[in-house]
Scaffold this active site. Sequence first.
Site, PDB file in Angstrom:
ATOM      1  N   TYR A   1     -52.752  19.172 -66.233  1.00 55.00           N
ATOM      2  CA  TYR A   1     -53.710  19.364 -65.131  1.00 55.00           C
ATOM      3  C   TYR A   1     -53.126  17.952 -64.353  1.00 55.00           C
ATOM      4  O   TYR A   1     -53.286  17.968 -62.916  1.00 55.00           O
ATOM      5  CB  TYR A   1     -54.959  19.401 -65.555  1.00 55.00           C
TER       6      TYR A   1
ATOM      7  N   ASP B   1     -55.537  34.079 -50.407  1.00 57.69           N
ATOM      8  CA  ASP B   1     -55.024  33.129 -51.317  1.00 57.69           C
ATOM      9  C   ASP B   1     -53.773  31.998 -50.530  1.00 57.69           C
ATOM     10  O   ASP B   1     -53.166  32.500 -49.631  1.00 57.69           O
ATOM     11  CB  ASP B   1     -53.992  34.234 -52.060  1.00 57.69           C
TER      12      ASP B   1
ATOM     13  N   ILE C   1     -68.794  19.443 -80.514  1.00 62.77           N
ATOM     14  CA  ILE C   1     -68.292  18.043 -80.031  1.00 62.77           C
ATOM     15  C   ILE C   1     -66.692  17.931 -80.505  1.00 62.77           C
ATOM     16  O   ILE C   1     -66.469  18.076 -81.673  1.00 62.77           O
ATOM     17  CB  ILE C   1     -69.031  16.980 -80.928  1.00 62.77           C
TER      18      ILE C   1
ATOM     19  N   ASN D   1     -50.598  27.082 -59.305  1.00 66.23           N
ATOM     20  CA  ASN D   1     -51.690  27.202 -58.363  1.00 66.23           C
ATOM     21  C   ASN D   1     -51.852  25.594 -57.669  1.00 66.23           C
ATOM     22  O   ASN D   1     -51.864  25.448 -56.462  1.00 66.23           O
ATOM     23  CB  ASN D   1     -53.125  27.357 -59.113  1.00 66.23           C
TER      24      ASN D   1
END
Length: 321
Positions: free
Chosen positions: A140, A50, A206, A91
Amino acid sequence: MRILVTGGAGYIGGFTARRLTAKGHTVLVYDNLTAGHRTNIPADQLVVGDLKDIDHLDHLLVVHRIDSVLHFAASASVGESVTHPAKYYQNNLLNSLNLLERVRRHAIPRFVFSSTAAVYGTPETIPLTEDHPLKPVNPYGQTKLAFEAMLADYSAAYGLSATALRYFNAAGASVDAAFGEAHDPETHLIPLVLFAALGKRPKIDIFGTDYETPDGTCIRDYVHVEDLAEAHVLALEQQPAGKLVTYNVGSGTGNSVREVIRTCEEISGKTIVVNEAPRRAGDPSVLVASADKLKRELGWSPKFPDLRSIVETAWDWHRKG
Ligand code: UFG
């Protein structure tokens, strides 16, 4: 070169690790296997670990005399980043900084980073060029942009040679159908549509049919994962010294969600049931790359130029089971 590939047991990292190996580089994959798969990488190339484990990283970088780092390891679902931003900041930012610090302290000269089209946010002009304003609309994209800024500062202050590749939508599988896209849970459009074609899902949702696009659904630029992998090889082998360079990696063609579904129907010969669902948070309406800089400066030339050729390889892989 002696290359550490973080996240190399994952989808894009795995394709890149195999390509670098085929070109004669020595590759060591570092992956915690939360998203990656052992089967993507030969056992003797894989180290399970990690990025939080600084001692382990120090040991590997020294013992294997690593001279280049390709950093793929990340959380990479736009929708999840909106609902679980903490995971993304941990992360993609904190763990990545751990790695970058080890790179600096061991004076490793070369770094290639998996960035994303999500750094641009809602496009002001299409196609997107690298100098387009950077205003991410989801966590993100925020985390990836923040790490690009770290790379720029580390390059300027410490002389690191760094490349950020801004991926558009990676898709497809190897032509021999040996390797493909396998996320768990799967959130990406093309695999989900092909699951529906195979009867593994009843239908495809969708996410949004009221976007300002010709058919009301989001437009994305799908690029074959083999072409994406090749961009890394070119970036590493032709990397300018002591600065950060950024490149878009996309096909330059936009396809709507409905077009993707139609193409999957044509290639699979199956009828796919669709459900018109609400928009997914964090989705810009259109993301299409200009990859001119990558072509001009590094001689990149995609081998899978259109959606059809991409979906064909994906279908062969998914059909095989
Ligand atoms: N979509 C659906 N139904 C689904 C899944 C997706 O309609 O079941 C739509 C999405 O809303 C989006 C498009 O299909 O409009 C593509 O969605 P993906 O989840 O396949 O991919 P994203 O565009 O969200 O994200 C991908 C990568 C990111 C990267 C981004 C850059 O996963 O890492 O491309 O364009 F940042």
